[in-house]
Scaffold this active site. Structure first.
Site: not given
Ligand code: AMP
Length: 554
Positions: A195, A339, A446, A451
Site C-alpha cells: 500500500t 487490499e 469534523k 461531518w
Molecule cells: P489504493 O490502495 O492506493 O488504491 O487506495 C485506495 C483508496 O483510494 C480507497 O480506500 C479510497 O479512499 C480511494 N479511492 C479509490 N477509488 C476511489 C474512487 N473512485 N472515489 C473515491 N476514492 C477512491
C-alpha cells in the site's frame, strides 16, 4: 423447525478440478488469441509490437532464466517498471512458475523503497532503464537482493557503474522456452503489492493465484470494465499500482489487444497512442485524464475509437465526466483499493434506471458504484451497528470477498473485524447497492460534531473552468474544532483576479452545498502535493497549512 441442512449428506460434484492459476490465463491467450497484439511505447524511445503468442513464449523463457538464477519457488521477484511487454512477461513468468511478482511503486520515497524491498526479501530486482540511478542508490541498502536485472537489450545496457548487472534480453536469449507451467494449489501466492499509505510503513497485500483469476473474470464482466476481444485496451494506471487494476490479466483472459503507454503519460503522448492504436478503452486516475482532456480540448481534436474511460483511485469530478461525454467518451467510475486487488465497485445503470431522467442517471453514475459480484459491502455507524442501505446513512465501509485481503504480508495480527475488512472510507449505500464515498475517514472535516465531505466541496469547486486543481482540508478552529479551507490551483493563463475567482467559487458552492459546509476561506497555491499513486496528498497539505490562522470573524 430444525434446519434441513445436514453437512454429512453433502454430495461432492463430479466435474474436473483445475486449480485457478495465472498461467492458465496466458495459456488461453496463446492458444486462442495468439496473433492479438501487445503494443508498447518503450523506455528506449520506440514502439515495440508483438503478440500474445510471443509474450507466452518469452514468459516461459523467463521462468527458465529464473530457474537458472536459482530463484526458488515462493521467492519474491521485485519489479521497478512502467507498463510494457517485458513487465507483462514478468507478471506471467514469475507468478506462473510459483514465484511471487512483487511490483514496486518507484515514486515512493527512497526510504520506503528500501523498506519494501528488504521487508519482502526480494531475491532479484528487475528494472527499466529509467530507474538506473534509483537502483544504483538502492543496491547498497538491499544486500539481500542476489540479482539486479536491467530490462533492456545489450545495446542499451549502461556502460559501467553497476557491478554484476544482468541484461534482460541476454537472459531470455539463453533459453529455449521448452517449459511447462507447473500445476499447484490455487491458493499459492502470486503477487505482492504494498500500500502507498501516507503514514507508517507500507504494508503488503499478498494476492493468490485464485484471487487474481477470479478478480480477472469479475473485471471483464459487462457491468464491470466490460472487456472483450473486440477491444484495444490502454492501461494508463501503472502496473506498479495494484497490478494496473487487473488489466494485465483481464486483457489476455478476454483476448483484448493491449496498448502499453510506458513512461510518457502526458496528454499528447496518450492521445497519439490512442489514435494510432485504435484504443477503445482505458483506465487511470482523474489527474491523468485531466491532462488528456485538456490537450484534446486545446487542440480542438476528437477521438475516433476511444469510447470508455475507467476512472478510479480518487473521486472522479463530475466536470471531468461532462468533458469526456462531450468528446463521446463514457466515463466508468470505479472504486477499489490495494487490499481489494483492487476492484470493489463500478458505477453502472440497471435496466430499471433506463427510464429515469438524465439528471437522475447522472447522479447514479457519479457515485462509486455497486459491488462487483464476489464483493460484499456494509456500512457501520458509531456504535458498531450496521447502517441501512438507504443512500442517506453514512458510516465506515467494510468489505468481504474472494479478492479481499485476509492478512498483511509478514504481519501476524489480522486486519479483519469479525471477518470484515475495514476500508478506511466513509460512505453511503443506496437500496440498489450503489455506494458513494463521503470521504476518507482521516480527511472528513469534523465541524461542531457534524461531518463535512471534503470530496463534495472539491467536486463542486472543480466544475469552475478556471480551476486546474483543488483540495479541501480541515483546519483547527477555536469554536468548531475544524472548518474547511479550500486550496485552489488556478488554470494556467486563467488571468482572473483572485478575489473575482473566489467570489465565483462561493457562488458555485452555495448552489451545491449547505451553508454551514461553505469553506471559511479559499486560498490559492501554485501546486497541490500528490501521493505516489496520483492522489491528493492531504497529509502534506495539512502540514503545509499547519500554521494557518482563521481571520477574525471567520
Ligand atoms: P489504493 O490502495 O492506493 O488504491 O487506495 C485506495 C483508496 O483510494 C480507497 O480506500 C479510497 O479512499 C480511494 N479511492 C479509490 N477509488 C476511489 C474512487 N473512485 N472515489 C473515491 N476514492 C477512491
Amino acid at each position: 423447525m430444525a434446519s434441513g441442512f445436514d453437512p454429512t449428506r453433502l454430495v461432492t460434484g463430479s466435474m474436473m478440478f483445475k486449480p485457478l492459476l495465472i498461467s492458465a490465463i496466458m495459456d488461453h491467450a496463446e492458444l486462442y488469441h495468439g496473433d492479438t497484439e501487445i503494443v508498447s511505447a518503450r523506455t528506449e524511445g520506440d514502439i515495440h509490437r508483438y503478440t500474445y503468442g510471443d509474450c507466452a513464449l518469452r514468459a516461459r523463457k523467463l521462468a527458465q532464466a529464473l530457474d537458472r538464477l536459482l530463484i526458488m519457488t515462493g521467492d519474491r521477484v521485485g519489479t521497478f517498471a512502467w507498463n510494457g511487454y517485458r513487465h507483462m512477461e514478468l507478471y506471467y513468468g514469475v507468478s506462473g512458475s510459483g514465484r511471487i511478482c512483487h511490483t514496486i511503486n518507484p515514486r515512493l520515497f527512497p526510504d520506503q523503497l528500501r523498506y519494501i524491498v528488504n521487508h519482502a526479501e526480494d531475491q532479484a530486482v528487475f528494472f527499466d532503464l529509467t530507474f538506473l540511478a534509483l537502483m544504483k542508490a538502492l543496491k547498497p541498502e538491499c544486500p539481500g537482493v542476489r540479482h539486479w536485472v536491467c530490462m533492456s537489450d545489450r545495446d542499451h545496457m549502461p556502460a559501467e557503474g553497476f557491478e554484476g548487472l544482468l541484461c534482460y534480453e541476454d537472459l531470455i536469449d539463453a533459453e529455449d522456452g521448452a517449459f511447462d507451467w507447473p500445476e499447484f494449489d490455487e491458493r499459492t501466492a502470486s503477487s505482492l503489492c504494498y500500500t502507498s499509505g501516507t503514514t507508517g510503513n507500507p504494508k503488503g497485500a499478498l494476492y493468490t493465484n485464485r484471487s487474481v483469476v477470479l478478480h480477472s473474470y469479475a473485471a471483464a464482466l459487462p457491468d464491470s470494465l466490460g472487456i472483450s476481444a473486440m477491444d484495444s485496451i490502454m492501461p494508463v494506471v501503472p502496473m506498479f499500482h495494484v497490478n494496473a487494476w487487473g488489466l494485465p490479466y483481464a486483457c489476455p483472459l478476454t483476448g483484448a489487444k493491449m496498448v502499453m503507454p510506458g513512461a510518457k503519460l502526458d496528454g499528447a503522448s496518450l492521445y497519439n497512442l490512442i489514435e494510432r492504436e485504435g484504443v477503445t478503452a482505458s483506465a487511470g486516475v482523474p489527474t491523468i485524464w485531466a491532462g488528456l482532456v485538456q490537450y484534446v480540448k486545446a487542440g480542438n481534436l476528437s477521438f475516433s475509437t476511444f469510447r470508455r474511460a475507467v476512472i478510479g483511485g480518487s473521486t472522479c469530478p463530475p466536470s471531468l465526466m461532462e468533458d469526456f461525454a462531450k468528446l463521446g467518451v463514457e466515463v466508468i467510475h470505479a472504486w477499489g483499493m490495494t487490499e481489494l486487488s483492487p476492484l470493489g465497485t463500478v458505477a453502472r445503470l440497471k435496466a430499471k434506471d433506463v427510464g429515469k431522467s438524465p439528471a437522475e442517471q447522472k447522479r447514479i453514475l457519479e457515485k462509486q458504484g455497486r459491488p462487483v459480484s464476489g464483493i460484499k459491502l456494509k456500512i457501520v455507524g458509531g456504535e458498531g451497528k450496521s447502517l441501512p442501505n438507504d443512500g442517506a446513512a453514512f458510516g465506515d465501509l467494510y468489505a468481504q470477498g474472494h479478492w479481499v485481503i485476509d492478512q498483511y504480508f509478514g504481519i501476524p495480527d489480522s486486519p479483519l473485524e469479525q471477518g470484515w475488512f475495514k476500508t478506511g472510507d466513509i460512505s453511503t449505500i443506496d437500496p440498489d447497492g450503489n455506494m458513494q464515498i463521503v470521504d476518507r475517514s482521516k480527511d472528513v472535516i469534523k465541524s461542531g460534531g457534524e461531518w463535512i465531505s471534503s470530496i463534495e466541496l472539491e467536486n463542486a469547486a472543480s466544475s469552475h473552468a478556471d480551476v486546474a486543481m483543488c483540495a479541501c482540508i480541515g483546519i483547527a478552529h477555536p469554536k468548531w474544532d475544524e472548518r474547511p479551507l479550500l486550496v485552489i490551483v488556478p488554470r494556467e493563463g486563467s488571468g482572473k483576479a483572485p478575489e473575482a475567482l473566489k467570489a465565483e467559487l462561493y457562488e458555485i458552492l452555495s448552489a451545491k452545498v449547505a451553508k454551514w459546509w461553505l469553506p471559511d476561506d479559499i486560498v490559492f497555491a501554485e501546486e497541490i502535493p500528490m501521493t505516489a499513486t496520483g492522489k491528493l496528498h492531504k497529509l502534506k497539505l495539512r502540514e503545509r497549512f499547519g500554521g494557518y490562522v482563521w481571520k477574525a470573524g471567520a
